[in-house]
Design a protein around this motif. Sequence first.
Motif, PDB file in Angstrom:
ATOM      1  N   UNK A  69      40.585  34.569  47.080  1.00 51.84           N
ATOM      2  CA  UNK A  69      40.868  35.284  48.322  1.00 51.84           C
ATOM      3  C   UNK A  69      39.962  36.511  48.328  1.00 51.84           C
ATOM      4  N   UNK A  70      39.452  36.859  49.493  1.00 47.98           N
ATOM      5  CA  UNK A  70      38.548  38.014  49.553  1.00 47.98           C
ATOM      6  C   UNK A  70      39.349  39.306  49.662  1.00 47.98           C
ATOM      7  N   UNK A  71      38.950  40.325  48.921  1.00 42.73           N
ATOM      8  CA  UNK A  71      39.684  41.599  48.961  1.00 42.73           C
ATOM      9  C   UNK A  71      39.303  42.424  50.187  1.00 42.73           C
ATOM     10  N   UNK A  72      39.508  41.829  51.358  1.00 36.97           N
ATOM     11  CA  UNK A  72      39.177  42.533  52.598  1.00 36.97           C
ATOM     12  C   UNK A  72      40.375  42.475  53.549  1.00 36.97           C
ATOM     13  N   UNK A  73      40.493  43.508  54.366  1.00 39.44           N
ATOM     14  CA  UNK A  73      41.505  43.487  55.434  1.00 39.44           C
ATOM     15  C   UNK A  73      40.968  42.619  56.566  1.00 39.44           C
ATOM     16  N   UNK A  74      41.860  42.004  57.359  1.00 37.95           N
ATOM     17  CA  UNK A  74      41.366  41.296  58.544  1.00 37.95           C
ATOM     18  C   UNK A  74      40.550  42.262  59.406  1.00 37.95           C
ATOM     19  N   UNK A  97      39.491  35.883  40.302  1.00 41.18           N
ATOM     20  CA  UNK A  97      38.548  36.097  39.198  1.00 41.18           C
ATOM     21  C   UNK A  97      38.333  34.840  38.350  1.00 41.18           C
ATOM     22  N   UNK A  98      38.324  33.671  39.000  1.00 40.29           N
ATOM     23  CA  UNK A  98      38.007  32.460  38.230  1.00 40.29           C
ATOM     24  C   UNK A  98      36.632  32.627  37.603  1.00 40.29           C
ATOM     25  N   UNK A  99      36.443  31.981  36.478  1.00 46.42           N
ATOM     26  CA  UNK A  99      35.168  32.048  35.760  1.00 46.42           C
ATOM     27  C   UNK A  99      33.978  31.671  36.651  1.00 46.42           C
ATOM     28  N   UNK A 107      38.189  44.974  42.561  1.00 43.24           N
ATOM     29  CA  UNK A 107      38.579  43.911  43.502  1.00 43.24           C
ATOM     30  C   UNK A 107      39.717  43.044  42.948  1.00 43.24           C
ATOM     31  N   UNK A 108      39.743  42.862  41.630  1.00 44.04           N
ATOM     32  CA  UNK A 108      40.878  42.122  41.037  1.00 44.04           C
ATOM     33  C   UNK A 108      42.167  42.894  41.309  1.00 44.04           C
ATOM     34  N   UNK A 109      42.113  44.189  41.059  1.00 47.42           N
ATOM     35  CA  UNK A 109      43.308  45.023  41.260  1.00 47.42           C
ATOM     36  C   UNK A 109      43.746  44.986  42.731  1.00 47.42           C
ATOM     37  N   UNK A 110      42.768  45.035  43.625  1.00 49.03           N
ATOM     38  CA  UNK A 110      43.074  45.012  45.062  1.00 49.03           C
ATOM     39  C   UNK A 110      43.763  43.685  45.423  1.00 49.03           C
TER      40      UNK A 110
END
Length: 227
Positions: A69-74, A97-99, A107-110
């Motif tokens: 999933x992208x760490x972006x707001x719509x 964060x798949x390999x 971005x993982x935290x987000x």
Amino acid sequence: MKPTTLKTPLVLVNLKCYTESIGNGAHRIARAAREVSDESGITIALAPLYMDIHPIIHHYDIPVFAQHVDPVEPGAHTGRMPLPAIKSAGAIGSLVNHSEYRLSVADIEKNVTALRQAQMLSCVCSNNVATTKALAALGPDYVAIEPPELIGGKMSVSEANPEIITGSVDAVRNINSSVKVLTGAGIHSGTCVKTAVELGTEGVLLASSVVKAEDPAAILRDLVSLL
Ligand SMILES: O=C[C@H](O)COP(=O)(O)O
């Protein structure tokens, strides 16, 4: 809304972008997952391509994760996949964060935070014990430990590197015992899955052994046979 949970042990099959995962191929694997899950009582979840999330849930009533999933707001982005879109398609969570799709720690935290706020599950992938420690501190639902060199191969992590599994399980328990540990890479038999669970994990994340199988139901049956 009640937070989503999945019964353990969990078998999570990532369909990746294999030819066998496209179109009817995804349905073939989903049908097999439904069948074996019904026979065995073991939870089998899938992470298909985005366009198959809704059809798989609709036809087979299987728990489905997005592969990313992208760490972006719509908003004004093009070609991205914001969290509300996977949620609206019916996904109960996402791999993060798949390999094969690494993200920055920020971005993982987000993503982990956004998934939690949306009452969805995060399955964050890790490549070694040190990274697992850092990821466990973010409080995801699952950390999936996968040595990259074993991904897609014939030798499973359970056989080749049991120490990375026990090291990850210990590290996660010390940091945040509510985080569940999965393991993956080369998992291809009931023995691999049984070993992974005996070493303290809550299940497995796997792909090629099921996706590329001539008979996915037969492989899934074997994978859950010793649980
Ligand atoms: O997401 C799944 C993992 O990368 C493992 O893949 P594999 O079962 O083909 O080794």
